[in-house]
Write a protein that holds these residues in place. Structure first.
Motif, mmCIF file in Angstrom:
data_model
loop_
_atom_site.group_PDB
_atom_site.id
_atom_site.type_symbol
_atom_site.label_atom_id
_atom_site.label_comp_id
_atom_site.label_asym_id
_atom_site.label_seq_id
_atom_site.Cartn_x
_atom_site.Cartn_y
_atom_site.Cartn_z
ATOM 1 N N LEU A 43 -46.342 90.305 91.775
ATOM 2 C CA LEU A 43 -47.185 89.811 90.694
ATOM 3 C C LEU A 43 -46.402 88.879 89.772
ATOM 4 N N SER A 44 -45.167 89.244 89.489
ATOM 5 C CA SER A 44 -44.318 88.413 88.642
ATOM 6 C C SER A 44 -44.082 87.047 89.278
ATOM 7 N N LYS A 45 -43.842 87.039 90.597
ATOM 8 C CA LYS A 45 -43.640 85.768 91.309
ATOM 9 C C LYS A 45 -44.901 84.917 91.260
ATOM 10 N N LYS A 46 -46.055 85.556 91.445
ATOM 11 C CA LYS A 46 -47.319 84.812 91.394
ATOM 12 C C LYS A 46 -47.557 84.239 90.006
ATOM 13 N N GLU A 47 -47.279 85.032 88.973
ATOM 14 C CA GLU A 47 -47.458 84.548 87.607
ATOM 15 C C GLU A 47 -46.522 83.379 87.318
ATOM 16 N N GLU A 48 -45.295 83.455 87.830
ATOM 17 C CA GLU A 48 -44.349 82.356 87.651
ATOM 18 C C GLU A 48 -44.841 81.109 88.364
ATOM 19 N N HIS A 49 -45.382 81.283 89.567
ATOM 20 C CA HIS A 49 -45.913 80.146 90.318
ATOM 21 C C HIS A 49 -47.103 79.518 89.593
ATOM 22 N N ILE A 50 -47.971 80.347 89.044
ATOM 23 C CA ILE A 50 -49.123 79.841 88.284
ATOM 24 C C ILE A 50 -48.642 79.045 87.073
ATOM 25 N N HIS A 51 -47.626 79.560 86.400
ATOM 26 C CA HIS A 51 -47.080 78.852 85.236
ATOM 27 C C HIS A 51 -46.507 77.491 85.650
ATOM 28 N N GLU A 52 -45.808 77.449 86.786
ATOM 29 C CA GLU A 52 -45.267 76.183 87.283
ATOM 30 C C GLU A 52 -46.387 75.200 87.602
ATOM 31 N N GLU A 54 -49.427 75.155 86.277
ATOM 32 C CA GLU A 54 -50.017 74.712 85.012
ATOM 33 C C GLU A 54 -49.163 73.630 84.369
ATOM 34 N N ASN A 55 -47.853 73.790 84.386
ATOM 35 C CA ASN A 55 -46.961 72.768 83.836
ATOM 36 C C ASN A 55 -47.071 71.466 84.615
ATOM 37 N N TYR A 56 -47.165 71.574 85.936
ATOM 38 C CA TYR A 56 -47.299 70.385 86.775
ATOM 39 C C TYR A 56 -48.590 69.635 86.447
ATOM 40 N N ILE A 57 -49.686 70.369 86.306
ATOM 41 C CA ILE A 57 -50.965 69.743 85.962
ATOM 42 C C ILE A 57 -50.891 69.096 84.582
ATOM 43 N N ASP A 58 -50.261 69.762 83.627
ATOM 44 C CA ASP A 58 -50.094 69.187 82.291
ATOM 45 C C ASP A 58 -49.325 67.872 82.353
ATOM 46 N N GLN A 59 -48.257 67.858 83.132
ATOM 47 C CA GLN A 59 -47.450 66.638 83.268
ATOM 48 C C GLN A 59 -48.252 65.517 83.925
#
Length: 82
Positions: A43-52, A54-59
């Motif tokens: 779950l932690s890995k998935k949450e980290e991937h989701i955060h990455e 989201e950052n990519y989409i923001d950029q």
């Protein structure tokens, strides 16, 4: 609290719905803890991937707004459904 009230937390309300916990009955306490820790790690890995992501989409959005903001404009008069 009555036993009947407490036991309802653990018993499925609908007899047609299979008991999801049945697949874990054969596991020992230590095996359950290991499984829990493994699931938390996944779950932690998935949450980290989701955060990455989201950052990519923001950029990407920032770059679009800087270089070609007209791509984000919705033409007037265009219907919302296609």
């Amino acid at each position: 609290m009555l036993f009947a009230e407490c036991s309802s937390w653990f018993l499925p309300q609908d007899p047609t719905v299979p008991d999801q916990s049945a697949k874990y009955y054969h596991l020992t306490h230590d095996e359950l803890i290991q499984l829990l820790l493994q699931r938390e790690k996944e779950l932690s890995k998935k949450e980290e991937h989701i955060h990455e992501l989201e950052n990519y989409i923001d950029q990407l959005l920032v770059r679009i707004m800087e270089q070609s903001p007209t791509l984000l404009q919705i033409p007037l008069g265009e219907s919302k459904t296609k």
